[in-house]
Design a protein around this motif. Structure first.
Motif, PDB file in Angstrom:
ATOM      1  N   ASN A 151       0.822  -1.211   0.000  1.00 44.56           N
ATOM      2  CA  ASN A 151       0.000   0.000   0.000  1.00 44.56           C
ATOM      3  C   ASN A 151       0.856   1.261   0.000  1.00 44.56           C
ATOM      4  O   ASN A 151       0.548   2.244  -0.688  1.00 44.56           O
ATOM      5  CB  ASN A 151      -0.928   0.007   1.214  1.00 44.56           C
ATOM      6  CG  ASN A 151      -2.101  -0.949   1.042  1.00 44.56           C
ATOM      7  OD1 ASN A 151      -2.390  -1.397  -0.059  1.00 44.56           O
ATOM      8  ND2 ASN A 151      -2.771  -1.268   2.138  1.00 44.56           N
ATOM      9  N   GLN A 152       1.928   1.254   0.776  1.00 48.00           N
ATOM     10  CA  GLN A 152       2.812   2.417   0.827  1.00 48.00           C
ATOM     11  C   GLN A 152       3.489   2.645  -0.525  1.00 48.00           C
ATOM     12  O   GLN A 152       3.574   3.785  -1.017  1.00 48.00           O
ATOM     13  CB  GLN A 152       3.854   2.233   1.920  1.00 48.00           C
ATOM     14  CG  GLN A 152       3.282   2.272   3.337  1.00 48.00           C
ATOM     15  CD  GLN A 152       4.326   1.988   4.394  1.00 48.00           C
ATOM     16  OE1 GLN A 152       5.522   1.902   4.099  1.00 48.00           O
ATOM     17  NE2 GLN A 152       3.894   1.827   5.643  1.00 48.00           N
ATOM     18  N   ALA A 153       3.993   1.556  -1.125  1.00 46.95           N
ATOM     19  CA  ALA A 153       4.659   1.689  -2.423  1.00 46.95           C
ATOM     20  C   ALA A 153       3.685   2.169  -3.490  1.00 46.95           C
ATOM     21  O   ALA A 153       4.008   3.038  -4.309  1.00 46.95           O
ATOM     22  CB  ALA A 153       5.270   0.341  -2.821  1.00 46.95           C
ATOM     23  N   LEU A 154       2.462   1.621  -3.491  1.00 52.32           N
ATOM     24  CA  LEU A 154       1.463   2.006  -4.484  1.00 52.32           C
ATOM     25  C   LEU A 154       1.053   3.466  -4.310  1.00 52.32           C
ATOM     26  O   LEU A 154       0.932   4.206  -5.290  1.00 52.32           O
ATOM     27  CB  LEU A 154       0.240   1.099  -4.363  1.00 52.32           C
ATOM     28  CG  LEU A 154      -0.930   1.426  -5.294  1.00 52.32           C
ATOM     29  CD1 LEU A 154      -0.517   1.303  -6.752  1.00 52.32           C
ATOM     30  CD2 LEU A 154      -2.127   0.517  -4.991  1.00 52.32           C
ATOM     31  N   THR A 155       0.852   3.891  -3.068  1.00 49.93           N
ATOM     32  CA  THR A 155       0.450   5.271  -2.807  1.00 49.93           C
ATOM     33  C   THR A 155       1.474   6.267  -3.333  1.00 49.93           C
ATOM     34  O   THR A 155       1.132   7.265  -3.983  1.00 49.93           O
ATOM     35  CB  THR A 155       0.231   5.491  -1.303  1.00 49.93           C
ATOM     36  OG1 THR A 155      -0.841   4.646  -0.853  1.00 49.93           O
ATOM     37  CG2 THR A 155      -0.129   6.942  -1.013  1.00 49.93           C
ATOM     38  N   GLU A 206      -9.630  11.748  -4.862  1.00 50.28           N
ATOM     39  CA  GLU A 206     -10.876  11.140  -4.398  1.00 50.28           C
ATOM     40  C   GLU A 206     -10.973   9.681  -4.824  1.00 50.28           C
ATOM     41  O   GLU A 206     -11.423   8.829  -4.064  1.00 50.28           O
ATOM     42  CB  GLU A 206     -12.076  11.931  -4.942  1.00 50.28           C
ATOM     43  CG  GLU A 206     -12.317  13.249  -4.247  1.00 50.28           C
ATOM     44  CD  GLU A 206     -12.631  13.080  -2.764  1.00 50.28           C
ATOM     45  OE1 GLU A 206     -13.460  12.220  -2.422  1.00 50.28           O
ATOM     46  OE2 GLU A 206     -12.027  13.807  -1.954  1.00 50.28           O
ATOM     47  N   SER A 207     -10.545   9.392  -6.040  1.00 51.32           N
ATOM     48  CA  SER A 207     -10.617   8.005  -6.510  1.00 51.32           C
ATOM     49  C   SER A 207      -9.633   7.112  -5.770  1.00 51.32           C
ATOM     50  O   SER A 207      -9.915   5.930  -5.533  1.00 51.32           O
ATOM     51  CB  SER A 207     -10.369   7.953  -8.022  1.00 51.32           C
ATOM     52  OG  SER A 207      -9.043   8.311  -8.348  1.00 51.32           O
ATOM     53  N   PHE A 208      -8.486   7.655  -5.365  1.00 52.90           N
ATOM     54  CA  PHE A 208      -7.506   6.867  -4.623  1.00 52.90           C
ATOM     55  C   PHE A 208      -8.046   6.424  -3.267  1.00 52.90           C
ATOM     56  O   PHE A 208      -7.545   5.457  -2.677  1.00 52.90           O
ATOM     57  CB  PHE A 208      -6.217   7.662  -4.404  1.00 52.90           C
ATOM     58  CG  PHE A 208      -5.444   7.961  -5.668  1.00 52.90           C
ATOM     59  CD1 PHE A 208      -5.666   7.254  -6.840  1.00 52.90           C
ATOM     60  CD2 PHE A 208      -4.487   8.974  -5.682  1.00 52.90           C
ATOM     61  CE1 PHE A 208      -4.962   7.536  -7.995  1.00 52.90           C
ATOM     62  CE2 PHE A 208      -3.771   9.264  -6.836  1.00 52.90           C
ATOM     63  CZ  PHE A 208      -4.010   8.547  -7.994  1.00 52.90           C
ATOM     64  N   LYS A 209      -9.046   7.119  -2.750  1.00 55.69           N
ATOM     65  CA  LYS A 209      -9.578   6.798  -1.423  1.00 55.69           C
ATOM     66  C   LYS A 209     -10.236   5.424  -1.366  1.00 55.69           C
ATOM     67  O   LYS A 209     -10.442   4.882  -0.269  1.00 55.69           O
ATOM     68  CB  LYS A 209     -10.579   7.874  -0.986  1.00 55.69           C
ATOM     69  CG  LYS A 209      -9.939   9.219  -0.665  1.00 55.69           C
ATOM     70  CD  LYS A 209     -10.980  10.238  -0.239  1.00 55.69           C
ATOM     71  CE  LYS A 209     -10.333  11.582   0.091  1.00 55.69           C
ATOM     72  NZ  LYS A 209     -11.339  12.599   0.490  1.00 55.69           N
ATOM     73  N   ILE A 210     -10.568   4.867  -2.512  1.00 60.60           N
ATOM     74  CA  ILE A 210     -11.178   3.536  -2.483  1.00 60.60           C
ATOM     75  C   ILE A 210     -10.140   2.439  -2.285  1.00 60.60           C
ATOM     76  O   ILE A 210     -10.502   1.301  -1.974  1.00 60.60           O
ATOM     77  CB  ILE A 210     -11.971   3.238  -3.770  1.00 60.60           C
ATOM     78  CG1 ILE A 210     -11.014   2.982  -4.943  1.00 60.60           C
ATOM     79  CG2 ILE A 210     -12.937   4.348  -4.090  1.00 60.60           C
ATOM     80  CD1 ILE A 210     -11.669   2.294  -6.089  1.00 60.60           C
TER      81      ILE A 210
END
Length: 283
Positions: A151-155, A206-210
């Motif tokens: 998750n950290q790498a993707l973010t 906003e889309s990243f929040k999913i």
């Protein structure tokens, strides 16, 4: 022997469908017919204008993957994924135009999502303002072994690509790239080119929040909205960027082409390979 051959066929089918980046078939994700906007009647001026609009999208000679036009009270926007060439883009627009009328008959507003293109129309103004609904999200069923690390790498990767895409020009806002410090993750993000830079950032944020809700630790996923979209996988799903479009020499200066892909290092030592297509246009 027959069973072995059947197994080989399934394996080959999987490879062709999921792992070969040059295979960019027009996979229909879903259409959305918007009932709140009402319906038109057969033989009406709205139907005639809609047919004229969608036909113009199908027959266009535009080669930079962004289409917007109006016919009467009908407004339309269509755009293709930034790595898709003109012929495949026009083919996807043509299919979308036909399928929208078949799947959403008499709808005054509708949108259709394919893997490589988005097409929408409405009887209201839709140009230049970001919208998140109707929204589609498709997470992969497999998980990373290290959920927090992935998750950290993707973010971090998505945030870099978000900024690259948002700073693009008025014909394309798209960026793709991969991170290699964790297990390799490939990603692409995009906004509808009519959306201003800050609105593009807002739409993608906003889309990243999913992701932590529906894609937490997943090894792939995609999200589609009218004004922006993103996708990430553990395999290369996008193609090398096509040549940047050439504006008319009577209206625009020569385009600024991006440099070859290079390795970028963030402040915390994370190495990213970023590929962004930026088209700078001067009014």
């Amino acid at each position: 022997m027959a069973m072995a051959s059947l197994g080989q066929l399934f394996y080959i089918s999987y490879i062709l469908t999921n792992l070969v980046p040059s295979t960019v078939a027009q996979h229909l994700l879903t259409p959305f017919c918007i009932p709140e906007r009402g319906n038109y009647t057969n033989g009406s001026s709205y139907q005639a204008n809609l047919n004229s609009l969608l036909t113009s999208f199908s027959n266009t000679t535009v080669d930079y993957g962004f289409y917007h036009s109006s016919a009467g009270e009908v407004n339309g926007i269509g755009f293709c994924r930034g790595d898709i060439g003109p012929d495949k883009c026009r083919s996807c627009m043509n299919t979308s135009s036909l399928e929208l009328r078949r799947l959403c008959p008499n709808s005054k507003e509708a949108i259709i999502y394919y893997d490589i293109c988005t097409l929408r129309y409405s009887n209201r103004s839709i140009f230049g303002t970001w919208e998140l609904d109707p929204y589609l999200q498709q997470p992969n069923s497999d998980n990373f072994w290290d959920v927090n690390g992935s998750n950290q790498a993707l973010t971090k990767l998505l945030r870099h690509l978000r900024n690259k895409a948002a700073s693009g020009g008025s014909l394309q806002k798209y960026a793709s790239g991969e991170q290699v410090d964790f297990q390799t993750i490939y990603a692409a993000v995009q906004c509808s080119p009519d959306v201003p830079e800050q609105q593009c950032i807002d739409c993608l944020d906003e889309s990243f929040k999913i992701i932590p809700v529906h894609m937490n630790g997943k090894r792939g996923g995609k999200a589609m909205a009218p004004s922006c979209n993103f996708r990430f996988e553990i395999y290369l799903f996008y193609e090398p960027l096509p040549d940047a479009p050439s504006p008319s020499p009577t209206n625009f200066p020569p385009p600024s082409f991006p440099p070859p892909p290079t390795n970028a290092t963030t402040g915390n030592g994370m190495h990213l390979k970023l590929h962004a297509l930026k088209i700078l246009l001067l009014d």
